[in-house]
Design an enzyme around this catalytic site. Structure first.
Site, PDB file in Angstrom:
ATOM      1  N   HIS A  33       0.838  -1.204   0.000  1.00 31.29           N
ATOM      2  CA  HIS A  33       0.000   0.000   0.000  1.00 31.29           C
ATOM      3  C   HIS A  33       0.875   1.258   0.000  1.00 31.29           C
ATOM      4  O   HIS A  33       1.229   1.779   1.049  1.00 31.29           O
ATOM      5  CB  HIS A  33      -0.905  -0.039   1.243  1.00 31.29           C
ATOM      6  CG  HIS A  33      -1.985   0.984   1.253  1.00 31.29           C
ATOM      7  ND1 HIS A  33      -3.210   0.781   1.845  1.00 31.29           N
ATOM      8  CD2 HIS A  33      -2.042   2.250   0.757  1.00 31.29           C
ATOM      9  CE1 HIS A  33      -3.969   1.847   1.713  1.00 31.29           C
ATOM     10  NE2 HIS A  33      -3.281   2.772   1.060  1.00 31.29           N
TER      11      HIS A  33
ATOM     12  N   HIS B 226       1.420   5.144  -1.951  1.00 29.73           N
ATOM     13  CA  HIS B 226       0.945   6.179  -2.876  1.00 29.73           C
ATOM     14  C   HIS B 226       2.168   6.851  -3.500  1.00 29.73           C
ATOM     15  O   HIS B 226       2.960   7.467  -2.784  1.00 29.73           O
ATOM     16  CB  HIS B 226       0.084   7.215  -2.147  1.00 29.73           C
ATOM     17  CG  HIS B 226      -1.187   6.638  -1.588  1.00 29.73           C
ATOM     18  ND1 HIS B 226      -2.339   6.507  -2.337  1.00 29.73           N
ATOM     19  CD2 HIS B 226      -1.477   6.131  -0.369  1.00 29.73           C
ATOM     20  CE1 HIS B 226      -3.294   5.956  -1.586  1.00 29.73           C
ATOM     21  NE2 HIS B 226      -2.793   5.710  -0.386  1.00 29.73           N
TER      22      HIS B 226
ATOM     23  N   ARG C  28       1.888   8.913  -6.330  1.00 30.60           N
ATOM     24  CA  ARG C  28       1.425  10.238  -6.823  1.00 30.60           C
ATOM     25  C   ARG C  28       1.685  10.531  -8.294  1.00 30.60           C
ATOM     26  O   ARG C  28       1.324  11.603  -8.765  1.00 30.60           O
ATOM     27  CB  ARG C  28       2.020  11.375  -5.993  1.00 30.60           C
ATOM     28  CG  ARG C  28       1.734  11.294  -4.501  1.00 30.60           C
ATOM     29  CD  ARG C  28       0.258  11.397  -4.188  1.00 30.60           C
ATOM     30  NE  ARG C  28       0.021  11.500  -2.749  1.00 30.60           N
ATOM     31  CZ  ARG C  28      -0.981  10.875  -2.134  1.00 30.60           C
ATOM     32  NH1 ARG C  28      -1.837  10.130  -2.811  1.00 30.60           N
ATOM     33  NH2 ARG C  28      -1.159  11.017  -0.842  1.00 30.60           N
TER      34      ARG C  28
ATOM     35  N   ASN D  31      -5.056   5.890  -6.841  1.00 26.50           N
ATOM     36  CA  ASN D  31      -5.688   7.224  -6.773  1.00 26.50           C
ATOM     37  C   ASN D  31      -4.761   8.328  -7.263  1.00 26.50           C
ATOM     38  O   ASN D  31      -4.493   9.304  -6.576  1.00 26.50           O
ATOM     39  CB  ASN D  31      -6.217   7.529  -5.362  1.00 26.50           C
ATOM     40  CG  ASN D  31      -5.116   7.629  -4.308  1.00 26.50           C
ATOM     41  OD1 ASN D  31      -4.019   7.112  -4.485  1.00 26.50           O
ATOM     42  ND2 ASN D  31      -5.421   8.303  -3.209  1.00 26.50           N
TER      43      ASN D  31
ATOM     44  N   ASP E  95      -8.788   2.711  -3.067  1.00 29.44           N
ATOM     45  CA  ASP E  95      -8.268   3.312  -1.829  1.00 29.44           C
ATOM     46  C   ASP E  95      -8.254   4.835  -1.861  1.00 29.44           C
ATOM     47  O   ASP E  95      -7.917   5.448  -2.866  1.00 29.44           O
ATOM     48  CB  ASP E  95      -6.857   2.820  -1.525  1.00 29.44           C
ATOM     49  CG  ASP E  95      -6.354   3.457  -0.246  1.00 29.44           C
ATOM     50  OD1 ASP E  95      -6.970   3.218   0.807  1.00 29.44           O
ATOM     51  OD2 ASP E  95      -5.389   4.230  -0.302  1.00 29.44           O
TER      52      ASP E  95
ATOM     53  N   HIS F 211     -10.820  -0.086   1.094  1.00 32.40           N
ATOM     54  CA  HIS F 211     -10.667   1.012   2.060  1.00 32.40           C
ATOM     55  C   HIS F 211     -12.011   1.067   2.785  1.00 32.40           C
ATOM     56  O   HIS F 211     -12.988   1.573   2.244  1.00 32.40           O
ATOM     57  CB  HIS F 211     -10.357   2.304   1.289  1.00 32.40           C
ATOM     58  CG  HIS F 211     -10.440   3.557   2.096  1.00 32.40           C
ATOM     59  ND1 HIS F 211      -9.364   4.386   2.312  1.00 32.40           N
ATOM     60  CD2 HIS F 211     -11.475   4.145   2.729  1.00 32.40           C
ATOM     61  CE1 HIS F 211      -9.741   5.423   3.041  1.00 32.40           C
ATOM     62  NE2 HIS F 211     -11.024   5.311   3.307  1.00 32.40           N
TER      63      HIS F 211
ATOM     64  N   HIS G 142      -5.429  -0.830   5.776  1.00 33.58           N
ATOM     65  CA  HIS G 142      -5.274  -0.055   7.028  1.00 33.58           C
ATOM     66  C   HIS G 142      -6.370  -0.260   8.087  1.00 33.58           C
ATOM     67  O   HIS G 142      -7.117   0.665   8.398  1.00 33.58           O
ATOM     68  CB  HIS G 142      -5.108   1.428   6.733  1.00 33.58           C
ATOM     69  CG  HIS G 142      -5.977   2.007   5.646  1.00 33.58           C
ATOM     70  ND1 HIS G 142      -7.341   1.871   5.625  1.00 33.58           N
ATOM     71  CD2 HIS G 142      -5.647   2.726   4.547  1.00 33.58           C
ATOM     72  CE1 HIS G 142      -7.805   2.490   4.562  1.00 33.58           C
ATOM     73  NE2 HIS G 142      -6.806   3.008   3.885  1.00 33.58           N
TER      74      HIS G 142
ATOM     75  N   ASP H 180       0.872   2.581   3.757  1.00 33.33           N
ATOM     76  CA  ASP H 180      -0.018   3.682   3.351  1.00 33.33           C
ATOM     77  C   ASP H 180       0.787   4.975   3.215  1.00 33.33           C
ATOM     78  O   ASP H 180       0.308   6.058   3.565  1.00 33.33           O
ATOM     79  CB  ASP H 180      -1.200   3.861   4.320  1.00 33.33           C
ATOM     80  CG  ASP H 180      -2.319   4.714   3.708  1.00 33.33           C
ATOM     81  OD1 ASP H 180      -2.212   5.099   2.517  1.00 33.33           O
ATOM     82  OD2 ASP H 180      -3.296   5.008   4.421  1.00 33.33           O
TER      83      ASP H 180
HETATM   84  O1  DOR Z   1      -4.663   9.077   4.800  1.00 32.96           O
HETATM   85  C1  DOR Z   1      -4.883   8.659   3.680  1.00 32.96           C
HETATM   86  N1  DOR Z   1      -4.254   9.155   2.612  1.00 32.96           N
HETATM   87  N2  DOR Z   1      -5.792   7.687   3.509  1.00 32.96           N
HETATM   88  C2  DOR Z   1      -6.193   7.287   2.306  1.00 32.96           C
HETATM   89  O2  DOR Z   1      -7.012   6.424   2.209  1.00 32.96           O
HETATM   90  C3  DOR Z   1      -5.661   7.944   1.083  1.00 32.96           C
HETATM   91  C4  DOR Z   1      -4.350   8.531   1.342  1.00 32.96           C
HETATM   92  C5  DOR Z   1      -3.890   9.474   0.266  1.00 32.96           C
HETATM   93  O3  DOR Z   1      -4.006   9.173  -0.919  1.00 32.96           O
HETATM   94  O4  DOR Z   1      -3.353  10.543   0.619  1.00 32.96           O
HETATM   95 ZN    ZN Z   2      -7.024   4.144   2.350  1.00 40.08          ZN
END
Ligand code: DOR
Ligand code: ZN
Length: 425
Positions: free
Chosen positions: A56, A58, A60, A90, A150, A177, A230, A303
């Site tokens: 998990h 991100h 970006r 995402n 998510d 999520h 999470h 995360d």
């Molecule tokens: O805290 C979070 N940030 N929870 C999420 O589910 C998405 C993530 C994000 O993309 O910043």
């Molecule tokens: Zn999440």
């Protein structure tokens, strides 16, 4: 290809040995090895672990390259001891087509610091209305096996059921999520004593637990694989415990921050502590720690959620949720579990690799195994300086904290990505 001779290293806490890494695999282990031309890495005092795998992350990119790119996130991962990360969908555009997941996968290959395995969106644009082209993403060069909206919950039970049915064809998994959106409208932090005192709208534990309960029933009905992102509450642990006892094919992750921090942090109003799901109570933290040790929660996942300064250094209500994780996860887990290396390898490498279907990862350093591994100095202490992190963002909740353990070296398919605690490229 460079060969490496790691001398006098403890594999998962065992008596010291040497490891010869050549041609992408662990070629030999044993005391007193020699290898002409090999680069010698002194492993005295270090512990060798299978390279960590993050389910998990991100990254970006595409869309918010000012917060992180595949390359900067990959570097942060390697420095954190990771050899593979699963990149959440995402992004902007959302990773909901074969084109976008292939782009992320290709960027990961180009960076060459960890294996970047894209996760595909469950629904088009994460909008929760129509299923994305799951099959096309699965068949693409990125070979997507994990699907997740998510950041958003797949709240519609009919869509969730369809997604679970669809992925069954290629043994995929839907990573939920878990957040019932009708119960968290306007939520700013955990609903409890502290939210009441601060006058902030609460995010009740039941909003997570209700979705997990529903989805384990759906997964059981369909006979498909479900993963819960999470997990943050003691009640969720209870639901998972029951589901697993019944044999439901469900796995779950916990983040380092939910294993360490509580909603008390919100009294600072420092948005670095704003995260979704929110930091919970000390009782939740205790239940999550027990669940992780017992295996009711299967893995630690970061995360890792980098955010640009303007999205974090603002009023609490306007700040984006999320915190960095890749460069501190092993230290937090070591702090929480203690030097139980086999357990750490299970929760941070073998099991996440298995869930993600990353067959080259999650293997203990032994002759013939792919040389995806990391070397940890468990005796080292480090003070976290946000500006010294490799991530393009600096929203770490551990700023200026002293954490145990330091990643000294990481190897991806036999090539060093980190040496002497520094990224090689
Ligand atoms: O805290 C979070 N940030 N929870 C999420 O589910 C998405 C993530 C994000 O993309 O910043
Ligand atoms: Zn999440």
């Amino acid at each position: 290809m460079t060969a490496y001779l790691i001398t006098n290293v403890s594999v998962l806490g065992a008596a010291p040995t040497d490891l010869l890494i050549r041609d992408g695999v662990v070629a030999e282990t044993g005391v007193g090895l020699t290898a002409a031309g090999a680069v010698v890495v002194d492993g005295t005092g270090l512990v060798a672990l299978p390279g960590l795998v993050d389910l998990h992350t991100h990254l970006r990119e595409p869309g918010r390259e000012d917060a992180e790119t595949v390359e900067t996130g990959s570097r942060a991962a390697a420095l954190g001891g990771y050899t593979a990360v699963c990149a959440m969908a995402n992004t902007s555009p959302v990773a909901d087509t074969a084109g976008v997941v292939e782009q992320v996968w290709r960027l990961g290959r180009e960076a060459g610091l960890v294996d970047v395995q894209p996760i595909g969106a469950v629904t088009v644009g994460l909008a929760g209305e129509r299923l994305a082209e799951l099959g096309a993403m699965a068949d693409s060069a990125a070979r997507v096996r994990i699907f997740s909206d998510d950041g958003h919950c797949v709240a519609d039970p009919r869509l969730m059921r369809r997604a679970l049915e669809y992925v069954k064809a290629f043994d995929g998994v839907v990573a939920q999520h878990a957040e019932e959106p009708r119960l968290t409208e306007g939520a700013q932090m955990h609903e409890g004593e502290i939210s009441t005192r601060l006058g902030l709208t609460g995010w009740p534990a039941v909003a997570e637990e209700a979705i997990i309960a529903r989805d384990v029933l759906l997964a059981e009905h369909v006979g498909s694989r479900l993963h819960i992102c999470h997990v943050s509450t003691a009640g969720s642990v209870g639901v998972l415990r029951q589901a697993k006892a019944r044999g439901v094919r469900v796995t779950a992750e916990v983040t380092p921050h939910h294993l360490l921090l509580t909603d008390e942090k919100a009294v600072t109003y420092d948005p670095v502590y704003k995260v979704n799901p929110p930091l919970r109570t000390a009782a939740d933290v205790a239940a999550l720690r027990t669940a992780l040790a017992e295996g009711v929660v299967d893995i630690v996942a970061t995360d890792h959620a980098p955010h640009a300064v303007e999205d974090k250094e603002c009023e609490w209500a306007y700040a984006r949720p999320g915190m960095l994780g890749l460069e501190t996860a092993l230290s937090i887990t070591l702090d929480v579990l203690g030097p139980r290396w086999d357990l750490i390898a299970e929760r941070m490498s073998r099991t996440p690799a298995r869930i993600a279907g990353l067959t080259e990862h999650g293997h203990d350093p032994a002759p013939g195994a792919p040389a995806n591994l990391t070397l940890v100095d468990p005796a080292a202490q480090r003070v976290i300086e946000p500006t010294e992190l490799a991530s393009r963002s600096s929203n770490t909740p551990y700023a200026r904290m002293t954490l145990p353990g330091r990643i000294v070296a990481t190897f991806l398919r036999g090539e060093a990505t980190v040496l002497d605690g520094k990224a090689v490229k």
